[in-house]
Write an enzyme that holds these catalytic residues in place. Sequence first.
Site, PDB file in Angstrom:
ATOM      1  N   ASP A  52      29.802 -33.081  76.935  1.00 45.05           N
ATOM      2  CA  ASP A  52      29.155 -33.027  75.841  1.00 45.05           C
ATOM      3  C   ASP A  52      28.916 -34.577  75.323  1.00 45.05           C
ATOM      4  O   ASP A  52      30.014 -35.217  75.186  1.00 45.05           O
ATOM      5  CB  ASP A  52      30.029 -32.475  74.734  1.00 45.05           C
ATOM      6  CG  ASP A  52      29.161 -31.312  73.954  1.00 45.05           C
ATOM      7  OD1 ASP A  52      27.879 -31.555  74.012  1.00 45.05           O
ATOM      8  OD2 ASP A  52      29.813 -30.735  73.168  1.00 45.05           O
TER       9      ASP A  52
ATOM     10  N   GLU B 124      23.412 -21.454  69.394  1.00 42.04           N
ATOM     11  CA  GLU B 124      24.455 -21.240  68.773  1.00 42.04           C
ATOM     12  C   GLU B 124      24.375 -20.566  67.446  1.00 42.04           C
ATOM     13  O   GLU B 124      23.351 -21.254  66.603  1.00 42.04           O
ATOM     14  CB  GLU B 124      25.275 -22.580  68.500  1.00 42.04           C
ATOM     15  CG  GLU B 124      26.594 -22.539  67.677  1.00 42.04           C
ATOM     16  CD  GLU B 124      27.596 -23.736  67.674  1.00 42.04           C
ATOM     17  OE1 GLU B 124      27.269 -24.491  68.423  1.00 42.04           O
ATOM     18  OE2 GLU B 124      28.525 -23.728  66.857  1.00 42.04           O
TER      19      GLU B 124
ATOM     20  N   LYS C 283      25.468 -32.335  77.965  1.00 39.56           N
ATOM     21  CA  LYS C 283      25.016 -31.563  77.094  1.00 39.56           C
ATOM     22  C   LYS C 283      24.613 -32.371  75.747  1.00 39.56           C
ATOM     23  O   LYS C 283      25.342 -33.177  75.376  1.00 39.56           O
ATOM     24  CB  LYS C 283      25.802 -30.374  76.663  1.00 39.56           C
ATOM     25  CG  LYS C 283      25.177 -29.617  75.671  1.00 39.56           C
ATOM     26  CD  LYS C 283      26.023 -28.139  75.454  1.00 39.56           C
ATOM     27  CE  LYS C 283      27.083 -28.306  74.565  1.00 39.56           C
ATOM     28  NZ  LYS C 283      26.787 -28.710  73.183  1.00 39.56           N
TER      29      LYS C 283
ATOM     30  N   GLU D 109      22.914 -32.188  71.737  1.00 33.80           N
ATOM     31  CA  GLU D 109      22.213 -31.275  70.688  1.00 33.80           C
ATOM     32  C   GLU D 109      20.671 -31.577  70.152  1.00 33.80           C
ATOM     33  O   GLU D 109      20.407 -32.764  70.332  1.00 33.80           O
ATOM     34  CB  GLU D 109      23.234 -31.293  69.240  1.00 33.80           C
ATOM     35  CG  GLU D 109      24.528 -30.772  69.589  1.00 33.80           C
ATOM     36  CD  GLU D 109      25.468 -30.822  68.345  1.00 33.80           C
ATOM     37  OE1 GLU D 109      24.944 -31.304  67.237  1.00 33.80           O
ATOM     38  OE2 GLU D 109      26.780 -30.301  68.681  1.00 33.80           O
TER      39      GLU D 109
HETATM   40  N1  LIG Z   1      37.331 -24.270  66.911  1.00 37.54           N
HETATM   41  C1  LIG Z   1      36.163 -24.089  66.972  1.00 37.54           C
HETATM   42  N2  LIG Z   1      35.324 -23.195  67.542  1.00 37.54           N
HETATM   43  C2  LIG Z   1      33.935 -23.413  67.483  1.00 37.54           C
HETATM   44  O1  LIG Z   1      33.177 -22.404  67.940  1.00 37.54           O
HETATM   45  C3  LIG Z   1      33.420 -24.511  67.049  1.00 37.54           C
HETATM   46  C4  LIG Z   1      34.149 -25.785  66.792  1.00 37.54           C
HETATM   47  N3  LIG Z   1      35.684 -25.481  66.698  1.00 37.54           N
HETATM   48  N4  LIG Z   1      33.836 -26.904  66.598  1.00 37.54           N
HETATM   49  C5  LIG Z   1      32.398 -27.145  66.768  1.00 37.54           C
HETATM   50  C6  LIG Z   1      31.515 -26.061  66.630  1.00 37.54           C
HETATM   51  C7  LIG Z   1      31.369 -25.547  64.959  1.00 37.54           C
HETATM   52  N5  LIG Z   1      31.324 -24.159  65.130  1.00 37.54           N
HETATM   53  C8  LIG Z   1      31.323 -23.296  64.197  1.00 37.54           C
HETATM   54  C9  LIG Z   1      32.168 -23.502  63.061  1.00 37.54           C
HETATM   55  C10 LIG Z   1      31.993 -22.814  62.024  1.00 37.54           C
HETATM   56  C11 LIG Z   1      31.281 -21.359  61.805  1.00 37.54           C
HETATM   57  C12 LIG Z   1      31.347 -20.603  60.789  1.00 37.54           C
HETATM   58  O2  LIG Z   1      32.146 -20.826  59.764  1.00 37.54           O
HETATM   59  N6  LIG Z   1      30.581 -19.708  61.029  1.00 37.54           N
HETATM   60  C13 LIG Z   1      30.554 -18.389  59.928  1.00 37.54           C
HETATM   61  C14 LIG Z   1      29.290 -17.915  59.735  1.00 37.54           C
HETATM   62  C15 LIG Z   1      28.305 -18.549  58.547  1.00 37.54           C
HETATM   63  C16 LIG Z   1      27.145 -17.843  58.325  1.00 37.54           C
HETATM   64  O3  LIG Z   1      27.234 -16.514  58.230  1.00 37.54           O
HETATM   65  O4  LIG Z   1      26.162 -18.397  57.933  1.00 37.54           O
HETATM   66  C17 LIG Z   1      31.215 -17.153  60.572  1.00 37.54           C
HETATM   67  O5  LIG Z   1      31.960 -16.442  59.990  1.00 37.54           O
HETATM   68  O6  LIG Z   1      31.274 -17.057  61.768  1.00 37.54           O
HETATM   69  C18 LIG Z   1      30.708 -21.332  63.055  1.00 37.54           C
HETATM   70  C19 LIG Z   1      30.551 -22.397  64.113  1.00 37.54           C
HETATM   71  C20 LIG Z   1      31.330 -23.881  66.489  1.00 37.54           C
HETATM   72  N7  LIG Z   1      31.703 -24.941  67.201  1.00 37.54           N
HETATM   73  C1  LIG Z   2      30.764 -24.485  71.217  1.00 36.61           C
HETATM   74  C2  LIG Z   2      29.892 -25.358  72.324  1.00 36.61           C
HETATM   75  C3  LIG Z   2      28.665 -25.076  72.591  1.00 36.61           C
HETATM   76  C4  LIG Z   2      30.062 -26.926  71.973  1.00 36.61           C
HETATM   77  O1  LIG Z   2      29.161 -27.536  71.901  1.00 36.61           O
HETATM   78  C5  LIG Z   2      31.435 -27.434  71.945  1.00 36.61           C
HETATM   79  O2  LIG Z   2      32.477 -26.836  72.322  1.00 36.61           O
HETATM   80  O3  LIG Z   2      31.609 -28.756  71.682  1.00 36.61           O
HETATM   81 MG   LIG Z   3      29.736 -29.751  71.138  1.00 38.29          MG
END
Ligand SMILES: Nc1nc(=O)c2c([nH]1)NC[C@@H]1CN(c3ccc(C(=O)N[C@@H](CCC(=O)O)C(=O)O)cc3)CN21
Ligand SMILES: CC(C)C(=O)C(=O)O
Ligand SMILES: [Mg+2]
EC number: 2.1.2.11
Length: 291
Positions: free
Chosen positions: A110, A208, A140, A142
Amino acid sequence: MTQLSAAQTPQRTPGDGSRALYGGKSNRRITVRDITAAKERGERWPMLTAYDAMTASVFDEAGIPVMLVGDSAGNCHLGYDTTVPVTLDEMTMLSAAVVRGTSRALIVGDLPFGSYQEGPVQALRSATRLVKEAGVGAVKLEGGERSHEQIRLLVESGIPVMAHIGLTPQSVNAMGYRVQGRGEEAAQQLLRDAKAVQDAGAFAVVLELVPAELAAEVTRTLHIPTVGIGAGPDTDAQVLVWTDMLGLTGGRMPKFVKQYADLRQVIGDAAKAYAEDVVGGTFPQEEHSVH
Ligand SMILES: Nc1nc(=O)c2c([nH]1)NC[C@@H]1CN(c3ccc(C(=O)N[C@@H](CCC(=O)O)C(=O)O)cc3)CN21
Ligand SMILES: CC(C)C(=O)C(=O)O
Ligand SMILES: [Mg+2]
């Protein structure tokens, strides 16, 4: 039906599975061409993140065909709150460790925030470090339309690129962690982003946190594979952050995470058992001692 000679007989692949990305027979390292061929066969495949050699070697032995050294290492490995502070030096060190720990998986590095946003030349300089110093097979980055020039130069230079659209966590300060592509206008933007990265030469694209129906439409529209995270069941591949999937991260998980183990509990219990043995004088014993 016309008889084909043995030399003309096509190798049957669907059904025999010998070339499958997961469960296939080959032990050589997987390439982006294998990923392209898998979409042509309609094959689904798993991707996991990895940040260190030992964990990566376990996934490699389990047959995980593609590993992403994600900048999620920022919050899942290095103790930052987000991915924003992660540096290219850090990504290079972690990517090199994952490459050393694996022999079969395609390793994707990344590019961290700030290492490609200045433009195509900066992106090429950064990606070149991951390829030369860490040995990754692809990088990768973004962004959809906004990153197409970077993608194009890397691909022209011989570096395969996995794109990443929808929620792009490096932009957390601008967009938060919210579902992307809801509503007609946002859906059209996501489709434009998907086509832009495909046209620029990306070999695959991460989707994502986008609505499942939209991810399915993108997957049908593109000829490159889509890799979903929080994008429903109809993408070509799936990716999860390994510490989430194995219950090590702790705290509230995004809705899209399925937890396949509870490593926090396993590791915590083992640490307590060890501590009690030491305090109580039951470790080490004769079998652990030298004379
Ligand atoms: N531990 C971790 N897991 C991940 O999947 C992840 C990371 N870190 N860090 C980089 C990004 C950030 N990501 C994230 C971080 C937070 C949400 C989150 O809080 N999503 C809410 C939905 C919000 C909505 O409905 O708009 C959820 O409950 O899924 C999602 C992806 C995915 N990636
Ligand atoms: C969640 C994935 C796609 C990512 O970019 C990461 O792990 O950093
Ligand atoms: Mg990433």
